[in-house]
Enzyme design. Sequence first.
Site, short mmCIF file in Angstrom:
data_model
loop_
_atom_site.label_atom_id
_atom_site.label_comp_id
_atom_site.label_asym_id
_atom_site.label_seq_id
_atom_site.Cartn_x
_atom_site.Cartn_y
_atom_site.Cartn_z
N ASP A 109 10.52 -6.19 -1.21
CA ASP A 109 10.60 -6.80 -2.53
C ASP A 109 11.61 -7.94 -2.53
O ASP A 109 11.40 -8.96 -3.20
CB ASP A 109 11.03 -5.75 -3.57
CG ASP A 109 10.09 -4.55 -3.59
OD1 ASP A 109 8.89 -4.72 -3.30
OD2 ASP A 109 10.56 -3.44 -3.90
N GLY A 139 9.31 -10.75 11.70
CA GLY A 139 9.31 -11.89 10.80
C GLY A 139 8.03 -12.03 10.00
O GLY A 139 7.27 -11.06 9.86
N TYR A 180 0.82 -1.21 0.00
CA TYR A 180 0.00 0.00 0.00
C TYR A 180 0.86 1.27 0.00
O TYR A 180 1.80 1.38 0.78
CB TYR A 180 -0.93 0.01 1.22
CG TYR A 180 -1.70 1.29 1.34
CD1 TYR A 180 -2.62 1.65 0.36
CD2 TYR A 180 -1.49 2.15 2.41
CE1 TYR A 180 -3.32 2.85 0.46
CE2 TYR A 180 -2.17 3.35 2.51
CZ TYR A 180 -3.08 3.70 1.53
OH TYR A 180 -3.75 4.88 1.62
#
Lengths: 319, 319, 319, 319, 319, 319
Positions: free
Chosen positions: E261, E234, E169
Amino acid sequence: MTELVTFGETMLRLSPPDDERLETADQYTVRAAGAESNVAVAAQRLGLDAMWTSKLPDSPVGRRVTGELKHHGVSVDIAWDDADTARQGTYYLEQGSPPRGNEVIYDRRNASVTTATPEELPTETIENATGFHTSGITPALSETLESTTTDLLSLAQDAGTTTSLDLNYRSKLWTPAEARSVLTELFPAVDVLVVAERDANVVLDRDGDTEAVARDLADEYGFEVTVITRGSEGALALADGAVVEQPTFEATDDHPVGTGDSFVGGFLSQYLSGGSVSDGLAWGAATAALKRSIPGDIAVVSPDEIRSILSGDTEAISR
Amino acid sequence: MTELVTFGETMLRLSPPDDERLETADQYTVRAAGAESNVAVAAQRLGLDAMWTSKLPDSPVGRRVTGELKHHGVSVDIAWDDADTARQGTYYLEQGSPPRGNEVIYDRRNASVTTATPEELPTETIENATGFHTSGITPALSETLESTTTDLLSLAQDAGTTTSLDLNYRSKLWTPAEARSVLTELFPAVDVLVVAERDANVVLDRDGDTEAVARDLADEYGFEVTVITRGSEGALALADGAVVEQPTFEATDDHPVGTGDSFVGGFLSQYLSGGSVSDGLAWGAATAALKRSIPGDIAVVSPDEIRSILSGDTEAISR
Amino acid sequence: MTELVTFGETMLRLSPPDDERLETADQYTVRAAGAESNVAVAAQRLGLDAMWTSKLPDSPVGRRVTGELKHHGVSVDIAWDDADTARQGTYYLEQGSPPRGNEVIYDRRNASVTTATPEELPTETIENATGFHTSGITPALSETLESTTTDLLSLAQDAGTTTSLDLNYRSKLWTPAEARSVLTELFPAVDVLVVAERDANVVLDRDGDTEAVARDLADEYGFEVTVITRGSEGALALADGAVVEQPTFEATDDHPVGTGDSFVGGFLSQYLSGGSVSDGLAWGAATAALKRSIPGDIAVVSPDEIRSILSGDTEAISR
Amino acid sequence: MTELVTFGETMLRLSPPDDERLETADQYTVRAAGAESNVAVAAQRLGLDAMWTSKLPDSPVGRRVTGELKHHGVSVDIAWDDADTARQGTYYLEQGSPPRGNEVIYDRRNASVTTATPEELPTETIENATGFHTSGITPALSETLESTTTDLLSLAQDAGTTTSLDLNYRSKLWTPAEARSVLTELFPAVDVLVVAERDANVVLDRDGDTEAVARDLADEYGFEVTVITRGSEGALALADGAVVEQPTFEATDDHPVGTGDSFVGGFLSQYLSGGSVSDGLAWGAATAALKRSIPGDIAVVSPDEIRSILSGDTEAISR
Amino acid sequence: MTELVTFGETMLRLSPPDDERLETADQYTVRAAGAESNVAVAAQRLGLDAMWTSKLPDSPVGRRVTGELKHHGVSVDIAWDDADTARQGTYYLEQGSPPRGNEVIYDRRNASVTTATPEELPTETIENATGFHTSGITPALSETLESTTTDLLSLAQDAGTTTSLDLNYRSKLWTPAEARSVLTELFPAVDVLVVAERDANVVLDRDGDTEAVARDLADEYGFEVTVITRGSEGALALADGAVVEQPTFEATDDHPVGTGDSFVGGFLSQYLSGGSVSDGLAWGAATAALKRSIPGDIAVVSPDEIRSILSGDTEAISR
Amino acid sequence: MTELVTFGETMLRLSPPDDERLETADQYTVRAAGAESNVAVAAQRLGLDAMWTSKLPDSPVGRRVTGELKHHGVSVDIAWDDADTARQGTYYLEQGSPPRGNEVIYDRRNASVTTATPEELPTETIENATGFHTSGITPALSETLESTTTDLLSLAQDAGTTTSLDLNYRSKLWTPAEARSVLTELFPAVDVLVVAERDANVVLDRDGDTEAVARDLADEYGFEVTVITRGSEGALALADGAVVEQPTFEATDDHPVGTGDSFVGGFLSQYLSGGSVSDGLAWGAATAALKRSIPGDIAVVSPDEIRSILSGDTEAISR
């Protein structure tokens, strides 16, 4: 209209890049650096109409200094000196991580500014300004400057301009005794004193808890506001008999040079525009904290950034 | 054993990179730069055992200077000065293409070297060396240095050391008349004079064709060798009544600073090691040509490179 | 008092360093670049009190532009645009040596300035100034700007401010026919026209010798001064029916970008302060020549440098 | 007179700047890097008259190595090798923060030094020196060097020169078993052994507490001094049966490469000039700590800096 | 054969070097940066045959983007757009230490990619690939892209290609409500959802413990795998009703941009090549940790490095 | 489908920036550089589907080489060698202006590629390609490579792939006699020979006018096309008994390295895609000219740029 005029020396600062040493580097980063121009830039960026006045050689190197200050919107009023005989003050700064300390080598003797007299400076602008600021470094630079500083503070105060002085003791320029003798002569003409607690101890010979030191100084010299800075422990101000305390904001230790000047610039940006002493301390502390993340001497900050620190809202990345 | 000792000031040279201007650059390139140390480096790299002697502040900045010279193998014998009170001479150099000229701003007043006296310098090494070299810049820097230069040239000559002087007139330091008055006093103690034809005209007031100027100077002051440099027209030397001429080698115009010093270093590398005046001029001219392709003040050259220029064998790329 | 106001777009210029290509470089050099701000900087540095006005996003990138201009002393009066919706115009410039040409990639569509209206701009300052300057680029950027440019020129001229326009045809922005149609509508409000001979041919459809073109344009549009620039062949001006010609000064070809703007800035610095057209051309030509030795779009020059070019006195190195 | 001679390989170290990776960087920073030359530089800078001897190709790249060492005042005595057939050893170093480790890629096979024999090296200088130092890397580089190292240690010891060896196990060069076999053959000719505790375990197969390891080694090989380094836990030395311990000084983790060599250089600077083992350890630890704040392999330090660490007086900024 | 196709925008990222500010820097570092190309690079480097597809201007600047991606072995299939009318999306990124946050200024409106339609893209390759990946940024960029993203996910899923979406987002592109409305429309065509817990809360309106959120989302939208990332705490994945948890690996905070990413790229490198969800999470976490030590947006990593992190074996320096 | 495969060594090229010297520079610029990969990049960028094949160490340094080539779209098929034992060939290049020549120091002995055998290389791809290219450097690097080159040329020619060889004599690798002996053995398997006229004289012992040399070589070895390059005098090709001549295009002398490889890449881009020999020469000459304006070894060019040179339309700045 100029709201704040600051007066003092701005040097060319030469620093090796990254962690390199002065002795082995092949490039030095060049920056304009001076306690009073640092204050002017911070104040200007935070909303005051600020001017820095000084004396510089009329050379590309002198213009290197004014250009960098003007970038930030500060006006300059310079007594331009003969480029063939005058010199630009410089200093070498090498930043080091522990156990290596920072190395500072001044080369500021006989700089143009050391011969500056009130006649060469914009006294009328000072008289019409809201505030006039200088530091305890300026009178240490020459006898002429001791006299000029005295005159400027007096004429400012007489004209109703709020005068401020950051004591800023420099052990490479004079002894504590010399500093005390000269600076206390100036104090009657000072409305706002900013002094590091350590300098209050060493130079002004005050001991005890911070508030007591502030009260003691205010009593003796009649300061309108007395601000004591305590490094990582924040700052305390005494005004109208009331004490305000301000903690520091959490900040990196990457670029500490100029923290104190940024504090003063942030303080004055509020105090001279009608803010409370408490607002002044808060803006001072936030500006100082932000400065510590910015290379060089100068607080390249904006009011929005200060406000977001004050509101506790500093997100890492807002994409 | 030290074969050549040179004496003079070496400054820290601060230059904006590429074609940038001093006024707007954020980085300055730092280099050691001094006429006499340039000569020492060129001579050392071309085979002499060379030493540079001077006086410097005992600071990282002073060691920045000696470190760069030692890189090239030059020995240094320095009178280390108190870092708190002494200063390192500097100069700002901005290189420009036409119509922009090169801009030079000296900041060398009160540099450590200006107080150097023979007592602080390695006079014994000078007396035992084959050659001693200084330039006409040195006595222009202070009265002390005028006296020190006189003393060193005399004691060297008295000890049988071949003395050389590159006249090197600097209009920013003194007038032609001042220079003439001081330098001609030194001439009796000079064995080898190197002078640009233009300086011979302006400072020494000699006119006429180059050979006549050389003969005239040699006659009046009794130089062992008189070398007149003529920019792109090469050089002429008079020794033992005989004239030798040397044209310049084709070279780029990219890095002209230091060309003259490189010429002298090349000349001395041969002349002081027993080469002929003609060899000296040839090595001088080739070193000067090569220097013009190398940034900075210093001729980073090797004997092989000089030999390949002299033999006319400079291939573009030898893969 | 502001003597010259210029209006137009200033972009952020992104260029690979050295001779690298846009496609492979990992660093781009960043500079402020705009025809009208280039003119303002040159004029300010040469003595006028100059202001640049425009519209920019209220962001660090917008302030990057104003900061660089303020460095040179130019005042700025900016309509600050919402940083979340407005954008800063940029362009990519890759400089190449033959046979590689310079590559220019504009990314200026929808930049903040394209929505600037007179209401947002300091019209009063313009009306009180000696001169108002813009270029033929500005009306090409948007319909709003076409209208704004028209209005500003008219209100300036009506107030007695001398209006000047540098035609500056940009084939990437519009066709010659489009340019002609819009620009000739502006001409009645223009007092001083500067146009490259090539643009006079291509855009204004004028042929024949330079003087004839100037007379023809002056007759048709009633310019007070008509200046035709002819690249390396110099410039010609027609004023009060008299023709003045000015050759170019010899200059390097290293940094040609911004030459034309520097010419205009040099011209206006004289013409608007009461100098003759002939003085204007001379200062324009000298400023243009000097610019060609300086990286970036901006003429980082001083009056002394211009004077020394005009007097033919540019020494290589004056030590 | 040369007090310390060190012998070993110095490579050209190629590193990407900042945190970049070898695979993607377009610039590599170049530095001279070799265990024994690192020791020589540290010792020289701290007061010893130090020489580094080795074999290098007679090329600009070989001179790149010696030039950087000479900058720091170290003398060099090089067996210059034919530039057409010899090669300069190099290594690629990429520094990484966790979890990225440092990447080291050696390209040192067949470097000039691998063929160095005692005949090519200044054995007389070694015999006249106070100390001779090499590391366990050197005999690992070639059979010739194994033999040369043996010979040099023996002839030094025979001549009364104090010999020292830093075990410095390199897993990329040989196995622990190979190292043990070769190095223990050298031990009889070694007076001062410096070994990391981890190497004592892995290579020399010694377990137990540090003091026991030291006593065990001293007993077996008769070292005059046995120094065990334990990373962040400091160092321990055994001499004349007595144990001295030295903790580390607090230091940044920014530039760890070369810490061990700096320790040895600091130690020898004291021990070889008549200082106690305890002084040696203290100077070693302080030099190592300071090195960690300095980029590259080399300890660019001064005696004053070491003394101020030893006295606990390291101020952040002393203006 | 192409195993993974990713689709989305890749911008040119412009960042000041070191800690400098956008407002004052004179150089910006240039890098290709896009969520989906970041994923493709990480996956390719870790073993998948990956392609990135998008639309770009056919200019040096557009090729600057593809060239950097191809360096890492990623194939590109680009709809090249007319360079005269299309623009390259850019963004300015200034990294700051506390209290200075990172500053992101997007300039991506009207970038070429915003007009990309399925007809211009390699749909056949997508249908034949093992996986197709995009992020929640893509449909936010334009209505065309909303439609294109929908179509590509559907045609991929229909062809049996595993589709994955990283919700990602961006508050600068749309509101949570807008994002929710568009993204939940896409969810039926998504097999693998990766979402930050914070985005699950803010955009998808899910509360409660992480596992509950995952189960809730999986139930409602039928994801094959639902991965919830929780920053330093995590990640958790739900697949076939089973939950797998993965802690983060200790890592520096120097280069956080691109961490997410990299996680996705690491995950897909395993999951799409037949690895378990648990393997995917582990590789994702290790890649993310390693990325944090690497400047720029891209994970310049190798399988060996990931394996050594997973095995807990990351030595400082292995010489 | 791969249209062109090239085979040879690509080194890491290390060069000091600007005009600095190898001996004194602190940074080296890193680039991939190899005759055959240069050809592949030029051909790929001009429209061929090109692959470069070779043998490299499986290390970040080896991947530094392939990454840079892949940036330009070239496919690579590499025999990855053990990183612990294999080495990456490097060379040091210092560019100089007159009288300083370029300095080249090879460090390529025992590079991985020297052990490459046909079994490790993509022979099938070669057999299916339109063209296969190598240079006379490759067989000079090792006996293995002499044999591998022979085998690859033969198997390519046998499969109907057009083979080309650029003679490229390197005096640092072998004598003319050695080169002649090896290369003439390869000639029967070569379809297209490119040879500098100087090499034809020195290595192949041919004299007389260029056309006669071409005819003589074609007659003796049966080349399909014989191209003789003559530096600034252009090139001449003989094919099917007809002679075509091509002058050079005017170009800067700033970046001459790689000119010859660019010529070959430009030639093959046309010739292998069905263009005439005349087209090939024209594209070769234009690519070579453009290369001379681009730093590094690689022709970062586009077909449009070549076409605009061929059409004589290279404007300075098109804004």
